[in-house]
Design a protein around this motif. Structure first.
Motif, PDB file in Angstrom:
ATOM      1  N   GLN A   1       0.841  -1.192   0.000  1.00 33.16           N
ATOM      2  CA  GLN A   1       0.000   0.000   0.000  1.00 33.16           C
ATOM      3  C   GLN A   1       0.879   1.246   0.000  1.00 33.16           C
ATOM      4  O   GLN A   1       0.614   2.225  -0.682  1.00 33.16           O
ATOM      5  CB  GLN A   1      -0.890   0.007   1.244  1.00 33.16           C
ATOM      6  CG  GLN A   1      -1.959  -1.042   1.220  1.00 33.16           C
ATOM      7  CD  GLN A   1      -3.008  -0.736   0.195  1.00 33.16           C
ATOM      8  OE1 GLN A   1      -3.536   0.367   0.147  1.00 33.16           O
ATOM      9  NE2 GLN A   1      -3.307  -1.689  -0.667  1.00 33.16           N
TER      10      GLN A   1
ATOM     11  N   GLU B   1       4.022   1.391  -0.993  1.00 38.11           N
ATOM     12  CA  GLU B   1       4.746   1.487  -2.266  1.00 38.11           C
ATOM     13  C   GLU B   1       3.848   1.996  -3.375  1.00 38.11           C
ATOM     14  O   GLU B   1       4.281   2.773  -4.231  1.00 38.11           O
ATOM     15  CB  GLU B   1       5.318   0.113  -2.637  1.00 38.11           C
ATOM     16  CG  GLU B   1       6.452  -0.312  -1.737  1.00 38.11           C
ATOM     17  CD  GLU B   1       7.078  -1.625  -2.164  1.00 38.11           C
ATOM     18  OE1 GLU B   1       6.468  -2.328  -2.999  1.00 38.11           O
ATOM     19  OE2 GLU B   1       8.170  -1.941  -1.666  1.00 38.11           O
ATOM     20  N   ALA B   2       2.580   1.561  -3.368  1.00 38.49           N
ATOM     21  CA  ALA B   2       1.655   2.035  -4.398  1.00 38.49           C
ATOM     22  C   ALA B   2       1.493   3.546  -4.295  1.00 38.49           C
ATOM     23  O   ALA B   2       1.507   4.260  -5.297  1.00 38.49           O
ATOM     24  CB  ALA B   2       0.303   1.332  -4.264  1.00 38.49           C
ATOM     25  N   GLY B   3       1.358   4.046  -3.078  1.00 36.40           N
ATOM     26  CA  GLY B   3       1.228   5.484  -2.884  1.00 36.40           C
ATOM     27  C   GLY B   3       2.464   6.238  -3.347  1.00 36.40           C
ATOM     28  O   GLY B   3       2.380   7.220  -4.081  1.00 36.40           O
ATOM     29  N   ARG B   4       3.632   5.737  -2.938  1.00 39.12           N
ATOM     30  CA  ARG B   4       4.872   6.411  -3.325  1.00 39.12           C
ATOM     31  C   ARG B   4       5.081   6.351  -4.833  1.00 39.12           C
ATOM     32  O   ARG B   4       5.564   7.305  -5.446  1.00 39.12           O
ATOM     33  CB  ARG B   4       6.088   5.778  -2.618  1.00 39.12           C
ATOM     34  CG  ARG B   4       6.124   5.915  -1.115  1.00 39.12           C
ATOM     35  CD  ARG B   4       5.984   7.329  -0.606  1.00 39.12           C
ATOM     36  NE  ARG B   4       7.006   8.260  -1.074  1.00 39.12           N
ATOM     37  CZ  ARG B   4       8.148   8.510  -0.447  1.00 39.12           C
ATOM     38  NH1 ARG B   4       8.404   7.919   0.700  1.00 39.12           N
ATOM     39  NH2 ARG B   4       9.013   9.368  -0.934  1.00 39.12           N
ATOM     40  N   SER B   5       4.687   5.227  -5.469  1.00 41.20           N
ATOM     41  CA  SER B   5       4.927   5.095  -6.914  1.00 41.20           C
ATOM     42  C   SER B   5       4.046   6.058  -7.714  1.00 41.20           C
ATOM     43  O   SER B   5       4.368   6.409  -8.837  1.00 41.20           O
ATOM     44  CB  SER B   5       4.689   3.652  -7.370  1.00 41.20           C
ATOM     45  OG  SER B   5       3.313   3.381  -7.473  1.00 41.20           O
TER      46      SER B   5
ATOM     47  N   ASN C   1      12.294   3.496 -10.226  1.00 41.78           N
ATOM     48  CA  ASN C   1      11.614   4.635  -9.591  1.00 41.78           C
ATOM     49  C   ASN C   1      12.007   4.741  -8.112  1.00 41.78           C
ATOM     50  O   ASN C   1      11.296   5.319  -7.304  1.00 41.78           O
ATOM     51  CB  ASN C   1      10.094   4.556  -9.760  1.00 41.78           C
ATOM     52  CG  ASN C   1       9.481   3.367  -9.056  1.00 41.78           C
ATOM     53  OD1 ASN C   1      10.181   2.518  -8.521  1.00 41.78           O
ATOM     54  ND2 ASN C   1       8.156   3.302  -9.049  1.00 41.78           N
TER      55      ASN C   1
ATOM     56  N   ARG D   1       8.475  10.457 -10.028  1.00 42.31           N
ATOM     57  CA  ARG D   1       7.628   9.259  -9.916  1.00 42.31           C
ATOM     58  C   ARG D   1       6.258   9.481 -10.540  1.00 42.31           C
ATOM     59  O   ARG D   1       5.613   8.538 -10.993  1.00 42.31           O
ATOM     60  CB  ARG D   1       7.462   8.876  -8.440  1.00 42.31           C
ATOM     61  CG  ARG D   1       8.635   8.085  -7.891  1.00 42.31           C
ATOM     62  CD  ARG D   1       8.310   7.579  -6.507  1.00 42.31           C
ATOM     63  NE  ARG D   1       9.422   6.848  -5.923  1.00 42.31           N
ATOM     64  CZ  ARG D   1       9.809   6.978  -4.657  1.00 42.31           C
ATOM     65  NH1 ARG D   1       9.181   7.830  -3.868  1.00 42.31           N
ATOM     66  NH2 ARG D   1      10.807   6.270  -4.190  1.00 42.31           N
TER      67      ARG D   1
ATOM     68  N   PHE E   1       1.979  -3.498  -9.818  1.00 39.87           N
ATOM     69  CA  PHE E   1       2.602  -4.485  -8.938  1.00 39.87           C
ATOM     70  C   PHE E   1       1.982  -5.870  -9.131  1.00 39.87           C
ATOM     71  O   PHE E   1       0.838  -6.002  -9.548  1.00 39.87           O
ATOM     72  CB  PHE E   1       2.415  -4.065  -7.475  1.00 39.87           C
ATOM     73  CG  PHE E   1       2.999  -2.733  -7.139  1.00 39.87           C
ATOM     74  CD1 PHE E   1       4.270  -2.626  -6.609  1.00 39.87           C
ATOM     75  CD2 PHE E   1       2.275  -1.554  -7.344  1.00 39.87           C
ATOM     76  CE1 PHE E   1       4.812  -1.395  -6.291  1.00 39.87           C
ATOM     77  CE2 PHE E   1       2.808  -0.314  -7.031  1.00 39.87           C
ATOM     78  CZ  PHE E   1       4.086  -0.237  -6.502  1.00 39.87           C
TER      79      PHE E   1
ATOM     80  N   PHE F   1      -6.104   0.532  -3.298  1.00 42.75           N
ATOM     81  CA  PHE F   1      -6.416   1.019  -1.960  1.00 42.75           C
ATOM     82  C   PHE F   1      -7.794   0.487  -1.556  1.00 42.75           C
ATOM     83  O   PHE F   1      -8.801   0.897  -2.121  1.00 42.75           O
ATOM     84  CB  PHE F   1      -6.386   2.546  -1.930  1.00 42.75           C
ATOM     85  CG  PHE F   1      -5.100   3.116  -2.496  1.00 42.75           C
ATOM     86  CD1 PHE F   1      -3.878   2.561  -2.142  1.00 42.75           C
ATOM     87  CD2 PHE F   1      -5.122   4.177  -3.382  1.00 42.75           C
ATOM     88  CE1 PHE F   1      -2.700   3.069  -2.663  1.00 42.75           C
ATOM     89  CE2 PHE F   1      -3.942   4.691  -3.898  1.00 42.75           C
ATOM     90  CZ  PHE F   1      -2.734   4.131  -3.540  1.00 42.75           C
TER      91      PHE F   1
END
Lengths: 237, 247
Positions: A136, A138-142, B55, B83, B90, B96
């Motif tokens: 979660q 990592e998804a936000g940061r990406s 990234n 980014r 992924f 989310f």
């Protein structure tokens, strides 16, 4: 004495019920502001601790590393001292040593209970942050969110849902813990009942009344929390 | 003369235990604009680490990465800005769970690109339409199948108008019957000219879509070339051995 006469003696005569209502107001006031203070301290301390744990391995600059470690060790000392000593002792230290010049007993109690609760809230919030999958984050940061935005928009809303039962538990404990306020001569609900007992030499009515009032408050609060939980669960099947 | 790369790594290393374990060992590679590069290799070869370092989800121990002319490995560079231009998908979707599909897709455009809610939703709905999920905008991730989740994850990244898309084993967590629907979305994306770096075990996809295939083993690039070169005529014995074991 009949039941009716005892009831009259304990609550009606000399408007003794005022001890309970005035005490209830004090209890509610202390609990309410202590909860707010506890949340504030708890979230800050949890943020310091989990930021340290998450970022220390990925930080190259010496200054940021030092800052992370510095604030993390302050947080650790706070947690150790507060969780390692009884709240009653902390309250008395606050009243008789630290704020000895202050006459505002309610403020002292709010500070003592709030600072105490903050330590427990901090660990609850931190456990919530750690319960969220790293993916979660990592998804936000990406997507381009910075650390704080990722926490705020993505991690904390999910963490809050996970820790709500534990937080509610902490606030129930806090509400009841304020019953030791009598140690610094603050007339809270428990002390109010005890004063009546001292006047009437009857323990049964005032103490059961006090217990009943705490019970009703906790039940009402539990109900509110379960309503909130149900609302937050709507994203799950 | 040197080729003009959209993203280029120079001597990239990622070491653990003070260099005892070398997840990336001196990797220099580049991706040109509009190119689809597929990275293959045995597990533990460093291909995911390589993709995730593009990234900076993995911080390389040494070496540099240049993206659109900026050296993003420089600590002074604000990586968050760059980014935004690198979409990532992924293996585990990472949608989310507390937001609807539409919420997942509009969060970053609204907060980071300062798009209005209407514009962000309009764009999101158009993208959902293109991947066949127009009807699921108000669903929560837990109500979607794996294939649907991954398609949403792809369009969530596309909502930021990225210049490159990074795919980290996008079909590895899917049931076999759902792999096709995700690969189709990726094929269309490639056709439209999106620059893509894909770590995958789907050799059919690599053969069909890739402009270039990179074979990695033990943290190094062992061989790279066109799909024909790699799949029909591999020169490196490690590549031959790997392809034999999976085909």
């Amino acid at each position: 004495m009949t039941f009716k006469e005892r009831f009259f003696l304990n609550f009606i005569k000399d408007s003794r019920w005022h001890y309970l209502t005035d005490g209830l107001l004090v209890t509610l006031e202390v609990t309410f502001f202590a909860v707010l203070l506890g949340i504030l301290i708890g979230v800050i301390v949890a943020a310091v601790r989990s930021t340290h744990d998450k970022l220390i391995g990925n930080t190259k600059s010496k200054l940021s590393k030092f800052m992370l470690k510095f604030f993390n060790s302050i947080a650790n000392v706070y947690l150790t001292v507060i969780r390692g000593t009884p709240v009653t002792v902390q309250l008395m230290i606050a009243y008789y040593i630290i704020f000895v010049t202050s006459n505002n007993k309610i403020l002292v109690a709010v500070l003592a209970f709030g600072i105490n609760s903050g330590a427990y809230v901090a660990e609850i919030v931190r456990s919530g942050i750690m319960s969220i999958d790293e993916g979660q984050f990592e998804a936000g940061r990406s997507l381009g969110f910075n650390y704080v935005q990722t926490m705020f928009y993505i991690v904390l809303p999910q963490a809050f849902k996970n820790v709500l039962p534990a937080l509610a538990n902490e606030f129930i404990v806090l509400l009841k813990e304020t019953s030791v306020s009598g140690y610094v001569a603050l007339q809270d609900l428990t002390r109010g009942g005890d004063i009546i007992r001292g006047r009437t030499y009857d323990a049964f009515f005032p103490l059961l009344a006090v217990a009943g009032i705490y019970l009703v408050m906790v039940m009402g609060f539990t109900k509110l929390v379960s309503l909130l939980e149900r609302r937050l669960r709507k994203s799950e099947r | 003369m040197s080729v003009d790369f959209l993203i280029e790594t120079k001597n990239l290393c990622k070491h653990y235990n003070k260099g005892v374990i070398k997840a990336l060992d001196d990797v220099s590679a580049g991706i040109q604009k509009g190119e689809v590069v597929v990275i293959i290799g045995p597990s533990g070869s460093g291909k995911s680490t390589f993709l995730r370092s593009l990234n900076l989800l993995e911080m390389p121990t040494s070496g540099s990465i240049v993206f659109e002319g900026h050296e993003i490995t420089d600590p002074k560079v604000n990586i968050n800005i760059h980014r935004q231009k690198m979409g990532m998908v992924f293996q585990q979707f990472n949608l989310f769970p507390h937001m609807t599909v539409l919420g997942n897709m509009t969060l970053a455009p609204m907060k980071l690109l300062k798009m209005s809610k209407e514009d962000a939703e309009k764009k999101a709905l158009a993208l959902l339409e293109r991947v066949g999920l127009a009807g699921r905008a108000s669903a929560y991730p837990s109500q979607l199948s794996g294939g649907q989740k991954q398609r949403v994850a792809i369009v969530r990244a596309l909502c930021m108008n990225p210049d490159v898309m990074l795919f980290d084993e996008p079909t590895s967590a899917l049931d076999p019957e759902m792999v096709g629907e995700v690969l189709d979305v990726m094929k269309n994306l490639a056709k439209e000219g999106m620059t893509m770096a894909v770590v995958t075990h789907e050799m059919g996809f690599a053969r069909e879509v890739a402009d270039r295939v990179i074979f990695m083993a033990d943290g190094k690039i062992e061989e790279e070339g066109t799909p024909e070169e790699i799949f029909t005529n591999p020169r490196n014995p490690r590549t031959q051995q790997f392809l034999q074991s999976i085909l």
